[in-house]
Design a protein around this motif. Structure first.
Motif, PDB file in Angstrom:
ATOM      1  N   MET A  75     -11.609  48.998 -35.591  1.00  6.85           N
ATOM      2  CA  MET A  75     -10.555  49.554 -36.376  1.00  6.85           C
ATOM      3  C   MET A  75     -10.432  48.441 -37.551  1.00  6.85           C
ATOM      4  N   VAL A  76     -10.181  48.859 -38.634  1.00  4.86           N
ATOM      5  CA  VAL A  76     -10.187  48.083 -40.005  1.00  4.86           C
ATOM      6  C   VAL A  76      -8.623  47.832 -40.572  1.00  4.86           C
ATOM      7  N   PRO A  77      -8.304  46.901 -40.777  1.00  2.00           N
ATOM      8  CA  PRO A  77      -7.014  46.476 -41.374  1.00  2.00           C
ATOM      9  C   PRO A  77      -7.215  47.003 -42.978  1.00  2.00           C
TER      10      PRO A  77
ATOM     11  N   THR B 149       0.969  48.701 -39.080  1.00  3.19           N
ATOM     12  CA  THR B 149       1.195  47.461 -38.371  1.00  3.19           C
ATOM     13  C   THR B 149       2.235  46.770 -38.996  1.00  3.19           C
ATOM     14  N   ASP B 150       2.416  47.005 -40.269  1.00  2.00           N
ATOM     15  CA  ASP B 150       3.618  46.148 -41.131  1.00  2.00           C
ATOM     16  C   ASP B 150       4.342  46.927 -42.176  1.00  2.00           C
ATOM     17  N   ARG B 151       5.283  46.594 -42.575  1.00  2.00           N
ATOM     18  CA  ARG B 151       5.664  47.308 -43.627  1.00  2.00           C
ATOM     19  C   ARG B 151       5.812  46.608 -44.866  1.00  2.00           C
ATOM     20  N   ASP B 152       6.095  45.309 -44.919  1.00  2.00           N
ATOM     21  CA  ASP B 152       6.114  44.629 -46.092  1.00  2.00           C
ATOM     22  C   ASP B 152       5.447  43.089 -45.867  1.00  2.00           C
ATOM     23  N   PRO B 153       4.218  43.202 -46.409  1.00  2.00           N
ATOM     24  CA  PRO B 153       3.732  44.129 -47.122  1.00  2.00           C
ATOM     25  C   PRO B 153       3.027  45.341 -46.345  1.00  2.00           C
ATOM     26  N   LEU B 154       2.980  46.352 -46.778  1.00  2.00           N
ATOM     27  CA  LEU B 154       2.457  47.471 -45.915  1.00  2.00           C
ATOM     28  C   LEU B 154       0.913  47.276 -45.681  1.00  2.00           C
ATOM     29  N   ARG B 155       0.865  47.478 -44.145  1.00  2.00           N
ATOM     30  CA  ARG B 155      -0.583  47.179 -43.616  1.00  2.00           C
ATOM     31  C   ARG B 155      -0.749  48.289 -42.665  1.00  2.00           C
ATOM     32  N   LEU B 156      -1.800  48.979 -42.582  1.00  2.00           N
ATOM     33  CA  LEU B 156      -2.292  49.798 -41.606  1.00  2.00           C
ATOM     34  C   LEU B 156      -3.604  49.508 -40.731  1.00  2.00           C
ATOM     35  N   LEU B 157      -3.761  49.895 -39.462  1.00  2.00           N
ATOM     36  CA  LEU B 157      -5.124  49.513 -38.972  1.00  2.00           C
ATOM     37  C   LEU B 157      -5.624  51.161 -38.960  1.00  2.00           C
ATOM     38  N   VAL B 158      -6.933  51.208 -39.330  1.00  2.00           N
ATOM     39  CA  VAL B 158      -7.621  52.596 -39.623  1.00  2.00           C
ATOM     40  C   VAL B 158      -8.835  52.351 -38.976  1.00  2.00           C
ATOM     41  N   THR B 159      -9.210  53.745 -38.404  1.00  2.00           N
ATOM     42  CA  THR B 159     -10.766  53.831 -37.661  1.00  2.00           C
ATOM     43  C   THR B 159     -11.416  53.488 -38.642  1.00  2.00           C
ATOM     44  N   ALA B 160     -12.795  52.973 -38.087  1.00  2.00           N
ATOM     45  CA  ALA B 160     -13.646  52.673 -39.086  1.00  2.00           C
ATOM     46  C   ALA B 160     -14.603  53.837 -39.349  1.00  2.00           C
ATOM     47  N   SER B 161     -15.411  53.896 -40.438  1.00  2.00           N
ATOM     48  CA  SER B 161     -16.072  54.989 -41.091  1.00  2.00           C
ATOM     49  C   SER B 161     -17.490  55.007 -40.309  1.00  2.00           C
ATOM     50  N   GLY B 162     -17.927  56.192 -40.043  1.00  2.00           N
ATOM     51  CA  GLY B 162     -19.365  56.432 -39.811  1.00  2.00           C
ATOM     52  C   GLY B 162     -19.324  56.478 -38.195  1.00  2.00           C
ATOM     53  N   LEU B 163     -18.259  56.256 -37.353  1.00  2.00           N
ATOM     54  CA  LEU B 163     -18.320  55.986 -35.694  1.00  2.00           C
ATOM     55  C   LEU B 163     -18.327  57.273 -35.304  1.00  2.00           C
ATOM     56  N   ASP B 164     -18.854  57.485 -33.926  1.00  2.00           N
ATOM     57  CA  ASP B 164     -18.484  58.829 -33.085  1.00  2.00           C
ATOM     58  C   ASP B 164     -16.962  58.368 -32.721  1.00  2.00           C
TER      59      ASP B 164
END
Length: 211
Positions: free
Chosen positions: A67-69, A43-58
């Motif tokens: 989703m978790v930043p 989602t951003d490079r400076d600073p680096l940020r990602l949006l990631v799928t949450a753990s433990g969900l189908d």
């Protein structure tokens, strides 16, 4: 611009919806069975940020809110809402992004990837196949080797193994006994690379059975 503030909420929600759509697609193919696998988008490079799928969900039932930043080390970004816990492999997603400049990372648990990792622990070579064009390689007269690395529950160790084995000609790596990581400039390209590499893995296994 951090991509995590209130003003960026619609933008982040858009990425979340896109991740949920891709996860549903992979789950329908059987590549993200149950809660396995994970996806991320930068989602951003400076600073680096990602949006990631949450753990433990189908993965076939995710919504944009699942989703978790995370930051450039794969840690949840404080103050960005209660979206759950990021995948334990978020740190490896971030490492891939830092190493390759990718905009999206896909991790699927396919049967073919696990089988290939066991059969060819030193890597698997592909040559003279039209499908190689899908990952930007020549269809003829070029040998492309997909790396295979040993698995570890320690993401720093696994990241070190990935960095050591990384082949700039191939946007992917097999983690033995685990699954496949692929990446691309964006989610669409990462999906295409995943589909192409998975096709190549399935072909290799089919040819091995026929020998």
């Amino acid at each position: 611009m951090t991509g995590t503030g209130t003003a960026d909420a619609p933008r982040t929600a858009g990425w979340g919806a896109a991740l949920a759509e891709e996860a549903a697609r992979f789950a329908a193919l059987g590549w993200m069975a149950g809660t396995s696998g994970n996806l991320s988008v930068v989602t951003d490079r400076d600073p680096l940020r990602l949006l990631v799928t949450a753990s433990g969900l189908d993965k076939g039932e995710l919504s944009a809110r699942d989703m978790v930043p995370v930051d450039g080390e794969g840690r949840a970004v404080p103050g960005t809402g209660d979206s759950g816990k990021p995948s334990a492999e978020a740190a490896l997603h971030a490492r891939v992004v830092r190493l390759t400049g990718a905009g999206a990372v896909v991790h699927v648990h396919t049967v073919a990837a696990v089988a290939v990792g066991r059969r060819w622990p030193g890597g698997v070579a592909f040559r003279d196949l039209e499908m190689l064009k899908g990952i930007g390689r020549a269809a003829h007269d070029e040998t492309v080797v997909l790396p295979v690395i040993g698995n570890s529950q320690d993401m720093r160790v696994l990241g070190d193994r990935l960095e050591a084995a990384l082949n700039p000609l191939v946007p992917g790596v097999v983690v033995a006994g685990h699954g496949l990581y692929t990446w691309g400039a964006d989610l669409r390209e990462a999906r295409r690379h995943t589909e192409i590499v998975e096709w190549l893995l399935e072909l290799e296994l089919a040819e091995e059975r026929g020998r």
